[in-house]
Motif scaffolding. Structure first.
Motif, PDB file in Angstrom:
ATOM      1  N   VAL A  25     -48.381  21.959  12.294  1.00 34.83           N
ATOM      2  CA  VAL A  25     -49.773  21.621  11.962  1.00 34.83           C
ATOM      3  C   VAL A  25     -49.902  20.599  10.832  1.00 34.83           C
ATOM      4  O   VAL A  25     -50.516  19.543  11.035  1.00 34.83           O
ATOM      5  CB  VAL A  25     -50.591  22.897  11.663  1.00 34.83           C
ATOM      6  N   PRO A  26     -49.346  20.841   9.635  1.00 33.49           N
ATOM      7  CA  PRO A  26     -49.582  19.867   8.566  1.00 33.49           C
ATOM      8  C   PRO A  26     -48.930  18.510   8.835  1.00 33.49           C
ATOM      9  O   PRO A  26     -49.517  17.469   8.533  1.00 33.49           O
ATOM     10  CB  PRO A  26     -48.994  20.524   7.315  1.00 33.49           C
ATOM     11  N   HIS A  27     -47.746  18.528   9.419  1.00 32.67           N
ATOM     12  CA  HIS A  27     -47.048  17.260   9.661  1.00 32.67           C
ATOM     13  C   HIS A  27     -47.747  16.442  10.738  1.00 32.67           C
ATOM     14  O   HIS A  27     -47.910  15.228  10.603  1.00 32.67           O
ATOM     15  CB  HIS A  27     -45.582  17.513  10.008  1.00 32.67           C
ATOM     16  N   PHE A  28     -48.176  17.106  11.806  1.00 37.21           N
ATOM     17  CA  PHE A  28     -48.870  16.395  12.873  1.00 37.21           C
ATOM     18  C   PHE A  28     -50.213  15.874  12.371  1.00 37.21           C
ATOM     19  O   PHE A  28     -50.579  14.722  12.610  1.00 37.21           O
ATOM     20  CB  PHE A  28     -49.054  17.311  14.086  1.00 37.21           C
ATOM     21  N   PHE A  29     -50.956  16.724  11.662  1.00 37.05           N
ATOM     22  CA  PHE A  29     -52.264  16.334  11.129  1.00 37.05           C
ATOM     23  C   PHE A  29     -52.150  15.113  10.216  1.00 37.05           C
ATOM     24  O   PHE A  29     -52.881  14.139  10.377  1.00 37.05           O
ATOM     25  CB  PHE A  29     -52.899  17.506  10.373  1.00 37.05           C
ATOM     26  N   HIS A  30     -51.228  15.162   9.261  1.00 40.42           N
ATOM     27  CA  HIS A  30     -51.067  14.032   8.342  1.00 40.42           C
ATOM     28  C   HIS A  30     -50.557  12.801   9.070  1.00 40.42           C
ATOM     29  O   HIS A  30     -50.991  11.685   8.781  1.00 40.42           O
ATOM     30  CB  HIS A  30     -50.131  14.396   7.185  1.00 40.42           C
TER      31      HIS A  30
ATOM     32  N   PHE B 280     -46.724  12.139   3.864  1.00 44.90           N
ATOM     33  CA  PHE B 280     -46.617  13.564   3.560  1.00 44.90           C
ATOM     34  C   PHE B 280     -45.136  13.908   3.435  1.00 44.90           C
ATOM     35  O   PHE B 280     -44.303  13.293   4.101  1.00 44.90           O
ATOM     36  CB  PHE B 280     -47.272  14.367   4.704  1.00 44.90           C
ATOM     37  N   PRO B 281     -44.783  14.873   2.593  1.00 43.76           N
ATOM     38  CA  PRO B 281     -43.365  15.218   2.403  1.00 43.76           C
ATOM     39  C   PRO B 281     -42.710  15.761   3.670  1.00 43.76           C
ATOM     40  O   PRO B 281     -43.318  16.526   4.418  1.00 43.76           O
ATOM     41  CB  PRO B 281     -43.404  16.312   1.334  1.00 43.76           C
TER      42      PRO B 281
ATOM     43  N   ARG C 185     -39.892  16.393  -1.480  1.00 47.60           N
ATOM     44  CA  ARG C 185     -40.739  16.031  -2.630  1.00 47.60           C
ATOM     45  C   ARG C 185     -41.350  14.648  -2.461  1.00 47.60           C
ATOM     46  O   ARG C 185     -42.498  14.433  -2.787  1.00 47.60           O
ATOM     47  CB  ARG C 185     -39.947  16.104  -3.921  1.00 47.60           C
ATOM     48  N   GLY C 186     -40.553  13.710  -1.982  1.00 50.20           N
ATOM     49  CA  GLY C 186     -41.071  12.373  -1.742  1.00 50.20           C
ATOM     50  C   GLY C 186     -41.952  12.364  -0.509  1.00 50.20           C
ATOM     51  O   GLY C 186     -42.096  13.365   0.183  1.00 50.20           O
ATOM     52  N   LEU C 187     -42.552  11.234  -0.234  1.00 48.03           N
ATOM     53  CA  LEU C 187     -43.461  11.122   0.899  1.00 48.03           C
ATOM     54  C   LEU C 187     -42.820  10.329   2.032  1.00 48.03           C
ATOM     55  O   LEU C 187     -42.217   9.286   1.795  1.00 48.03           O
ATOM     56  CB  LEU C 187     -44.764  10.448   0.461  1.00 48.03           C
TER      57      LEU C 187
END
Length: 102
Positions: A20-25, A32-33, A42-44
């Motif tokens: 969810v968060p990775h696909f959304f971003h 996103f990290p 930690r990095g983006l």
């Protein structure tokens, strides 16, 4: 049911929730990290890397979902699957809240 099936249920929940968060971003064009960022986690990472990471999580999570035989008829597998979702959700919520304070 073997214990490995139960482990598969747990990690299926964790990986599918992580989609969810990775696909959304990623589809929003946001960085996103990911584990591939510098430093890892930690990095983006770029939006493209996030979408690819989400798709990998989706594929592996679905495979584990099938291996674990998660179903509404088997309350134990369903409970362990939901525990995986809850665990990764809580861990990441604390982790990213901490990151936002940095």
């Amino acid at each position: 049911m073997e214990w490995l099936h139960l482990v598969a249920c747990f990690f299926a929940g964790a990986l599918l929730a992580n989609v969810v968060p990775h696909f959304f971003h990623g589809i929003s064009g946001d960085r996103f990290p990911t584990p591939f960022a510098h430093p890892p986690g930690r990095g983006l990472s770029s939006p493209t890397v996030n979408v690819l990471w989400a798709l990998l999580n989706l594929i592996v999570g679905f495979f584990l979902f099938r291996v674990g035989n998660v179903s509404a008829d088997n309350k134990l597998t369903l409970a362990i699957f939901l525990a995986g979702i809850a665990a990764i959700s809580l861990i990441l919520s604390f982790r990213f809240a901490e990151k936002m304070r940095e």
